[in-house]
Structures are given as C-alpha cells and as structure tokens.
Design a protein around this motif. Structure first.
Motif, PDB file in Angstrom:
ATOM      1  N   VAL A 190       5.680   1.468  -5.376  1.00 26.44           N
ATOM      2  CA  VAL A 190       5.427   1.992  -6.720  1.00 26.44           C
ATOM      3  C   VAL A 190       6.461   1.466  -7.698  1.00 26.44           C
ATOM      4  O   VAL A 190       6.133   1.004  -8.802  1.00 26.44           O
ATOM      5  CB  VAL A 190       5.434   3.533  -6.720  1.00 26.44           C
ATOM      6  CG1 VAL A 190       5.464   4.082  -8.142  1.00 26.44           C
ATOM      7  CG2 VAL A 190       4.214   4.072  -5.964  1.00 26.44           C
ATOM      8  N   GLN A 191       7.722   1.488  -7.314  1.00 23.50           N
ATOM      9  CA  GLN A 191       8.781   0.993  -8.183  1.00 23.50           C
ATOM     10  C   GLN A 191       8.605  -0.485  -8.487  1.00 23.50           C
ATOM     11  O   GLN A 191       8.777  -0.925  -9.617  1.00 23.50           O
ATOM     12  CB  GLN A 191      10.145   1.253  -7.509  1.00 23.50           C
ATOM     13  CG  GLN A 191      10.519   2.731  -7.425  1.00 23.50           C
ATOM     14  CD  GLN A 191      11.779   2.948  -6.620  1.00 23.50           C
ATOM     15  OE1 GLN A 191      12.099   2.174  -5.710  1.00 23.50           O
ATOM     16  NE2 GLN A 191      12.500   4.032  -6.921  1.00 23.50           N
ATOM     17  N   GLU A 192       8.248  -1.235  -7.457  1.00 24.58           N
ATOM     18  CA  GLU A 192       8.073  -2.675  -7.635  1.00 24.58           C
ATOM     19  C   GLU A 192       6.865  -2.990  -8.518  1.00 24.58           C
ATOM     20  O   GLU A 192       6.942  -3.817  -9.424  1.00 24.58           O
ATOM     21  CB  GLU A 192       7.884  -3.317  -6.256  1.00 24.58           C
ATOM     22  CG  GLU A 192       7.632  -4.818  -6.281  1.00 24.58           C
ATOM     23  CD  GLU A 192       7.378  -5.380  -4.894  1.00 24.58           C
ATOM     24  OE1 GLU A 192       6.697  -6.426  -4.810  1.00 24.58           O
ATOM     25  OE2 GLU A 192       7.835  -4.782  -3.907  1.00 24.58           O
ATOM     26  N   ALA A 193       5.757  -2.293  -8.273  1.00 22.01           N
ATOM     27  CA  ALA A 193       4.513  -2.595  -9.006  1.00 22.01           C
ATOM     28  C   ALA A 193       4.572  -2.146 -10.462  1.00 22.01           C
ATOM     29  O   ALA A 193       4.016  -2.810 -11.340  1.00 22.01           O
ATOM     30  CB  ALA A 193       3.327  -1.937  -8.308  1.00 22.01           C
ATOM     31  N   LEU A 194       5.264  -1.039 -10.722  1.00 21.53           N
ATOM     32  CA  LEU A 194       5.280  -0.472 -12.069  1.00 21.53           C
ATOM     33  C   LEU A 194       6.595  -0.706 -12.812  1.00 21.53           C
ATOM     34  O   LEU A 194       6.747  -0.281 -13.958  1.00 21.53           O
ATOM     35  CB  LEU A 194       4.992   1.041 -12.008  1.00 21.53           C
ATOM     36  CG  LEU A 194       3.641   1.437 -11.378  1.00 21.53           C
ATOM     37  CD1 LEU A 194       3.500   2.954 -11.350  1.00 21.53           C
ATOM     38  CD2 LEU A 194       2.482   0.816 -12.148  1.00 21.53           C
ATOM     39  N   GLY A 195       7.546  -1.380 -12.155  1.00 22.31           N
ATOM     40  CA  GLY A 195       8.826  -1.655 -12.804  1.00 22.31           C
ATOM     41  C   GLY A 195       9.631  -0.402 -13.042  1.00 22.31           C
ATOM     42  O   GLY A 195      10.317  -0.279 -14.078  1.00 22.31           O
ATOM     43  N   ALA A 204      -1.881  -3.713  -6.499  1.00 22.45           N
ATOM     44  CA  ALA A 204      -0.635  -4.093  -5.823  1.00 22.45           C
ATOM     45  C   ALA A 204      -0.722  -3.840  -4.324  1.00 22.45           C
ATOM     46  O   ALA A 204      -0.279  -4.667  -3.513  1.00 22.45           O
ATOM     47  CB  ALA A 204       0.529  -3.317  -6.432  1.00 22.45           C
ATOM     48  N   ALA A 205      -1.288  -2.704  -3.940  1.00 24.30           N
ATOM     49  CA  ALA A 205      -1.402  -2.387  -2.517  1.00 24.30           C
ATOM     50  C   ALA A 205      -2.356  -3.344  -1.810  1.00 24.30           C
ATOM     51  O   ALA A 205      -2.101  -3.769  -0.673  1.00 24.30           O
ATOM     52  CB  ALA A 205      -1.875  -0.942  -2.352  1.00 24.30           C
ATOM     53  N   LEU A 206      -3.451  -3.704  -2.497  1.00 26.52           N
ATOM     54  CA  LEU A 206      -4.383  -4.659  -1.913  1.00 26.52           C
ATOM     55  C   LEU A 206      -3.735  -6.034  -1.735  1.00 26.52           C
ATOM     56  O   LEU A 206      -3.886  -6.689  -0.692  1.00 26.52           O
ATOM     57  CB  LEU A 206      -5.627  -4.788  -2.800  1.00 26.52           C
ATOM     58  CG  LEU A 206      -6.643  -3.645  -2.726  1.00 26.52           C
ATOM     59  CD1 LEU A 206      -7.653  -3.771  -3.854  1.00 26.52           C
ATOM     60  CD2 LEU A 206      -7.341  -3.628  -1.382  1.00 26.52           C
ATOM     61  N   ALA A 207      -3.010  -6.459  -2.748  1.00 21.57           N
ATOM     62  CA  ALA A 207      -2.375  -7.777  -2.685  1.00 21.57           C
ATOM     63  C   ALA A 207      -1.289  -7.827  -1.625  1.00 21.57           C
ATOM     64  O   ALA A 207      -1.132  -8.832  -0.918  1.00 21.57           O
ATOM     65  CB  ALA A 207      -1.796  -8.135  -4.052  1.00 21.57           C
ATOM     66  N   ARG A 220      -0.114  -3.243   1.835  1.00 22.86           N
ATOM     67  CA  ARG A 220       0.833  -2.185   2.179  1.00 22.86           C
ATOM     68  C   ARG A 220       0.303  -0.851   1.687  1.00 22.86           C
ATOM     69  O   ARG A 220      -0.505  -0.793   0.761  1.00 22.86           O
ATOM     70  CB  ARG A 220       2.205  -2.446   1.535  1.00 22.86           C
ATOM     71  CG  ARG A 220       2.945  -3.641   2.081  1.00 22.86           C
ATOM     72  CD  ARG A 220       4.033  -4.096   1.124  1.00 22.86           C
ATOM     73  NE  ARG A 220       4.969  -3.041   0.771  1.00 22.86           N
ATOM     74  CZ  ARG A 220       5.870  -3.144  -0.206  1.00 22.86           C
ATOM     75  NH1 ARG A 220       5.937  -4.254  -0.931  1.00 22.86           N
ATOM     76  NH2 ARG A 220       6.695  -2.148  -0.460  1.00 22.86           N
ATOM     77  N   GLY A 221       0.785   0.211   2.296  1.00 22.66           N
ATOM     78  CA  GLY A 221       0.442   1.541   1.839  1.00 22.66           C
ATOM     79  C   GLY A 221       1.240   1.909   0.602  1.00 22.66           C
ATOM     80  O   GLY A 221       2.170   1.194   0.193  1.00 22.66           O
ATOM     81  N   LEU A 222       0.883   3.045  -0.005  1.00 20.72           N
ATOM     82  CA  LEU A 222       1.575   3.489  -1.207  1.00 20.72           C
ATOM     83  C   LEU A 222       2.873   4.193  -0.831  1.00 20.72           C
ATOM     84  O   LEU A 222       2.857   5.309  -0.310  1.00 20.72           O
ATOM     85  CB  LEU A 222       0.690   4.444  -2.014  1.00 20.72           C
ATOM     86  CG  LEU A 222      -0.427   3.845  -2.841  1.00 20.72           C
ATOM     87  CD1 LEU A 222      -1.143   4.928  -3.626  1.00 20.72           C
ATOM     88  CD2 LEU A 222       0.108   2.793  -3.791  1.00 20.72           C
TER      89      LEU A 222
END
Length: 222
Positions: A214-219, A201-204, A207-209
C-alpha cells in the motif's frame, strides 16, 4: 497482464450505511402503480450516479422502460421522455442551465406529473440551494420528495473499502483498511480510487495487500 475490473453499478455493491431510507425510497420508483418524484442530493462522490445506474439496471431487469437524461443536452423531441415509466436526470446542477433548458424541463416535468410517471433527479444540493434561471423550475423541484445522502461513518468506510476490494478478488485486512482510512482523504471517491490503484498494483506485483505494498503503490509513509 494486469486488468482492473470496473465496480458493478448495482444496489448490491452500494454500501448503504445511514442511507437506508433514501435507497428504499429510490427503489420504490420502480412501482409503476403510482408515479413518484424524487430529488436525491449529495456532494460529488457521495454515490448519486452509482444509485442512478443501479436503479436503471433494476428497471431493465424487471422489463420497465427507463430513460437517462442529461439536462444540458435535451433532445429535440420530448415525447419519448413524457411517457417513459421512469426518467432519471443525473446531475441537474453539474453545469448551469440556461433559460431555454429550464423552460423545457418545466414543460417536461408538468407533463410527467399529469401522466403520474416516476421521475428521479440528482443534484449536489437540495432544491432550495440550487441556482436556477427560473423560479418556477424551483417550484416544481420543491414539490419532489427529497433525500440527502448522509456521509458514511468510519466503520462504514472501512466496510466499504473491504467490500470493494473483495469485489475485485482482493483480501483486504482490517489493518490495511484502517491504515488507508488514516492516511488518505476520507471522501468515498478518494478511497475507492485508492482501491482501484491497489488492485492494479497487486495484479502487477502478484502480491497480496499488505501495508508495504500500500505504501509503495500510493506513495504513503508512516
């Protein structure tokens, strides 16, 4: 192009936590002066396969001949296995053994004990709790030194998350690591799977972590 790199399977990237004695005993199998036999047990996701791969890698780097064996797919000839200075059998109880497989393993272990070469077997449970088709196989395994991998503490889990993120070139703050530990299943496999997802997610997103990422990537929410 977002490409996630695999985690290195070596001792440097294994978070030892309370398992220092187990790892030290494991690495002693590389001492060919005296053959040793070790049963390493722990639940799925506890790091057994990582440690097996780390041991094989170190054996290769030191010029020691080693063999990795699937107990459910035994070769027709056991001779190369009988003399290998290091034999690793990963996942003895991953699938039920039949009587023929059990007899073959008994013969193999007996020969290796006579030759004083090192053998590592991993399983999810200690020898006394394994469901085996032959009691004499249990007798052989009960003679092995035995170590159970102990669960990591919360501080260990946070350190592991940050280490794995750093390995992938990500800067994970203590705040983000603590958030993950609070909102995800606490087993190591789930936590490391989350790091893989966040890496992609960060690569795509370039953005940094952050907690919003985190909320967006992991729901997750809250």
């Amino acid at each position: 192009l977002a490409v996630a790199l695999p985690d290195p399977q070596d001792f440097e990237h294994f978070h030892t936590g309370p398992n220092g004695a187990a790892v030290q005993t494991l690495r002693a199998l590389l001492d060919v002066e005296e053959g040793r036999s070790l049963l390493l047990h722990g639940p799925s996701g506890s790091g057994k396969t990582h440690l097996v791969q780390a041991l094989l890698k170190e054996a290769t780097e030191s010029g020691l001949r080693s063999v990795l064996l699937n107990p459910q797919a035994l070769p027709a000839s056991l001779r190369p296995l009988e003399t290998a200075p290091l034999l690793c059998i990963d996942g003895l109880d991953a699938e039920p053994l039949n009587e023929t497989q059990a007899l073959t393993l008994i013969r193999l272990l007996d020969v290796r004990r006579q030759r004083a070469v090192s053998t590592l077997i991993t399983a999810r449970k200690p020898a006394a709790q394994l469901l085996l088709p032959r009691p004499d196989l249990l007798t052989r395994l009960s003679s092995f030194a035995s170590f159970g991998l102990r669960p990591l503490s919360d501080d260990d889990r946070i350190s592991l998350l940050r280490l794995r993120a750093s390995t992938r070139g990500l800067n994970m703050s203590l705040e983000v690591a603590s958030y993950l530990l609070k909102h995800l299943p606490r087993d190591v496999a789930s936590l490391l799977a989350a790091v893989n997802t966040l890496d992609q997610a960060a690569l795509a997103a370039q953005r940094g972590l952050t907690i919003p990422l985190v909320q967006e990537a992991l729901g997750l929410s809250g």
